[in-house]
Design a protein around this motif. Structure first.
Motif, PDB file in Angstrom:
ATOM      1  N   THR A   1      15.375  -5.549 -10.185  1.00  0.00           N
ATOM      2  CA  THR A   1      14.100  -5.227  -9.556  1.00  0.00           C
ATOM      3  C   THR A   1      14.344  -4.257  -8.409  1.00  0.00           C
ATOM      4  OG1 THR A   1      13.211  -7.440 -10.049  1.00  0.00           O
ATOM      5  CG2 THR A   1      12.063  -6.170  -8.358  1.00  0.00           C
ATOM      6  N   VAL A   2      13.429  -3.310  -8.245  1.00  0.00           N
ATOM      7  CA  VAL A   2      13.414  -2.463  -7.058  1.00  0.00           C
ATOM      8  C   VAL A   2      12.026  -2.581  -6.454  1.00  0.00           C
ATOM      9  CG1 VAL A   2      13.894  -0.201  -6.084  1.00  0.00           C
ATOM     10  CG2 VAL A   2      14.892  -0.819  -8.281  1.00  0.00           C
ATOM     11  N   SER A   3      11.990  -2.990  -5.197  1.00  0.00           N
ATOM     12  CA  SER A   3      10.724  -3.167  -4.498  1.00  0.00           C
ATOM     13  C   SER A   3      10.628  -2.132  -3.380  1.00  0.00           C
ATOM     14  CB  SER A   3      10.659  -4.588  -3.925  1.00  0.00           C
ATOM     15  OG  SER A   3       9.490  -4.760  -3.176  1.00  0.00           O
ATOM     16  N   TYR A   4       9.539  -1.364  -3.383  1.00  0.00           N
ATOM     17  CA  TYR A   4       9.294  -0.343  -2.356  1.00  0.00           C
ATOM     18  C   TYR A   4       8.076  -0.773  -1.554  1.00  0.00           C
ATOM     19  CZ  TYR A   4      12.073   2.584  -5.560  1.00  0.00           C
ATOM     20  OH  TYR A   4      13.051   3.096  -6.377  1.00  0.00           O
ATOM     21  N   GLY A   5       8.178  -0.742  -0.244  1.00  0.00           N
ATOM     22  CA  GLY A   5       7.037  -1.115   0.585  1.00  0.00           C
ATOM     23  C   GLY A   5       7.269  -0.748   2.034  1.00  0.00           C
ATOM     24  N   TYR A   6       6.525  -1.423   2.916  1.00  0.00           N
ATOM     25  CA  TYR A   6       6.634  -1.212   4.356  1.00  0.00           C
ATOM     26  C   TYR A   6       6.952  -2.533   5.030  1.00  0.00           C
ATOM     27  CZ  TYR A   6       3.381   2.686   3.311  1.00  0.00           C
ATOM     28  OH  TYR A   6       2.760   3.786   2.794  1.00  0.00           O
TER      29      TYR A   6
ATOM     30  N   GLY B   1       0.783  -1.228   0.000  1.00  0.00           N
ATOM     31  CA  GLY B   1       0.000   0.000   0.000  1.00  0.00           C
ATOM     32  C   GLY B   1       0.816   1.279   0.000  1.00  0.00           C
ATOM     33  N   ILE B   2       2.090   1.197  -0.351  1.00  0.00           N
ATOM     34  CA  ILE B   2       2.907   2.413  -0.401  1.00  0.00           C
ATOM     35  C   ILE B   2       2.307   3.373  -1.433  1.00  0.00           C
ATOM     36  CG2 ILE B   2       4.573   1.605  -2.129  1.00  0.00           C
ATOM     37  CD1 ILE B   2       6.734   2.977  -0.289  1.00  0.00           C
ATOM     38  N   THR B   3       2.254   4.656  -1.097  1.00  0.00           N
ATOM     39  CA  THR B   3       1.607   5.630  -1.973  1.00  0.00           C
ATOM     40  C   THR B   3       2.559   6.108  -3.068  1.00  0.00           C
ATOM     41  OG1 THR B   3       2.279   7.572  -0.697  1.00  0.00           O
ATOM     42  CG2 THR B   3       0.239   6.446  -0.004  1.00  0.00           C
ATOM     43  N   GLN B   4       1.990   6.704  -4.101  1.00  0.00           N
ATOM     44  CA  GLN B   4       2.807   7.275  -5.180  1.00  0.00           C
ATOM     45  C   GLN B   4       3.712   8.381  -4.653  1.00  0.00           C
ATOM     46  OE1 GLN B   4       3.541   6.930  -8.534  1.00  0.00           O
ATOM     47  NE2 GLN B   4       2.602   4.922  -8.284  1.00  0.00           N
ATOM     48  N   GLU B   5       3.208   9.178  -3.703  1.00  0.00           N
ATOM     49  CA  GLU B   5       4.015  10.264  -3.134  1.00  0.00           C
ATOM     50  C   GLU B   5       5.215   9.697  -2.373  1.00  0.00           C
ATOM     51  OE1 GLU B   5       0.659  10.018  -2.741  1.00  0.00           O
ATOM     52  OE2 GLU B   5       0.108  11.599  -4.166  1.00  0.00           O
TER      53      GLU B   5
ATOM     54  N   TYR C   1       6.589   6.724  -2.820  1.00  0.00           N
ATOM     55  CA  TYR C   1       7.468   6.130  -3.838  1.00  0.00           C
ATOM     56  C   TYR C   1       8.319   7.201  -4.508  1.00  0.00           C
ATOM     57  CZ  TYR C   1       8.613   4.768  -8.605  1.00  0.00           C
ATOM     58  OH  TYR C   1       9.253   4.595  -9.804  1.00  0.00           O
ATOM     59  N   GLN C   2       7.699   8.304  -4.921  1.00  0.00           N
ATOM     60  CA  GLN C   2       8.429   9.379  -5.591  1.00  0.00           C
ATOM     61  C   GLN C   2       9.490   9.982  -4.679  1.00  0.00           C
ATOM     62  OE1 GLN C   2       8.375  10.217  -8.720  1.00  0.00           O
ATOM     63  NE2 GLN C   2       6.681   8.903  -9.310  1.00  0.00           N
ATOM     64  N   SER C   3       9.160  10.125  -3.403  1.00  0.00           N
ATOM     65  CA  SER C   3      10.121  10.683  -2.454  1.00  0.00           C
ATOM     66  C   SER C   3      11.340   9.781  -2.307  1.00  0.00           C
ATOM     67  CB  SER C   3       9.440  10.885  -1.094  1.00  0.00           C
ATOM     68  OG  SER C   3      10.357  11.390  -0.166  1.00  0.00           O
ATOM     69  N   ILE C   4      11.117   8.474  -2.198  1.00  0.00           N
ATOM     70  CA  ILE C   4      12.243   7.539  -2.069  1.00  0.00           C
ATOM     71  C   ILE C   4      13.003   7.457  -3.389  1.00  0.00           C
ATOM     72  CG2 ILE C   4      12.913   5.157  -1.591  1.00  0.00           C
ATOM     73  CD1 ILE C   4      10.333   4.959   0.135  1.00  0.00           C
ATOM     74  N   ALA C   5      12.287   7.381  -4.498  1.00  0.00           N
ATOM     75  CA  ALA C   5      12.933   7.275  -5.805  1.00  0.00           C
ATOM     76  C   ALA C   5      13.780   8.508  -6.122  1.00  0.00           C
ATOM     77  CB  ALA C   5      11.889   7.042  -6.898  1.00  0.00           C
ATOM     78  N   SER C   6      13.463   9.649  -5.533  1.00  0.00           N
ATOM     79  CA  SER C   6      14.257  10.861  -5.764  1.00  0.00           C
ATOM     80  C   SER C   6      15.661  10.733  -5.159  1.00  0.00           C
ATOM     81  CB  SER C   6      13.548  12.097  -5.192  1.00  0.00           C
ATOM     82  OG  SER C   6      13.590  12.082  -3.773  1.00  0.00           O
TER      83      SER C   6
END
Length: 197
Positions: free
Chosen positions: A103-108, A46-50, A52-57
């Motif tokens: 692969t890059v996986s973003y989550g909690y 359930g990680i949000t787009q915001e 994700y964008q913050s971490i990806a930056s």
């Protein structure tokens, strides 16, 4: 007979170099050397787009930390942390220094004060473990003050090798980082490495 290039790698090492593929991964699938596509991106838990964008930056920082690990544990022949030994895997002689992101996986991940992980199950938080005889579940409410939510990044890298003189996938390397706030310092740990190819 061992090639001069392979012997030189064993003596001096090679520095990590990221290969960036331009071909789009339109189906966002697992990739290998033969695919030569952009990495698969996975947003989980359930990680949000915001978020994700913050971490990806922080991508340049993420890759810099990953390259430090690749150098220290796999490519620097003078490192006391080098995991490679003669006749073992990975073998520093065959690693080219080239790698690409698979692969890059973003989550909690949610953890209690003892750092035990909890997953959301049936509207509650569950920690499941095996006590040596059976599986046991411990439950907490979703809003439990005992639980801290961490951001988690799992980075899957493919390191190339050339055992037979042809560059191809040689080793998979999974790195993991967990942090509480989006601007917290990041530190990656090695989750696993294995043979690919």
């Amino acid at each position: 007979m061992e090639s001069l290039e392979h012997l030189q790698r064993q003596e001096t090492g090679v520095h990590p170099h990221q290969i960036i593929f331009e071909k789009e991964n339109t189906n966002n699938t697992y990739i290998s050397w033969k695919d030569q596509m952009k990495p698969r991106i996975r947003l989980k838990d359930g990680i949000t787009q915001e978020e994700y964008q913050s971490i990806a930056s922080r991508w340049d920082e993420i890759l810099s930390l990953a390259e430090e690990i690749i150098w220290r544990y796999y490519l620097d022949p003078k490192s006391e942390d080098l995991m490679s030994e003669a006749d073992s895997f990975p073998d520093i002689r065959y690693l080219t220094g080239n790698y690409y992101v698979g692969t890059v996986s973003y989550g909690y991940v949610r953890r209690d004060k003892k750092c035990r992980p909890y997953q959301i199950k049936d509207g509650r938080l569950r920690h499941k473990y095996h006590n040596g005889q059976e599986w046991v579940s411990e439950w907490l409410p979703l809003d439990s003050p005992e639980i801290i939510r961490y951001y988690r990044i799992v980075l899957t890298l493919h390191l190339t090798g050339d055992e037979d003189g042809t560059e191809k996938d040689y080793m998979g390397l999974d790195l993991i980082a967990e942090f509480v706030d989006l601007d917290d310092p990041m530190e990656f740990e090695i989750l696993s490495h294995d043979v690919i190819g």
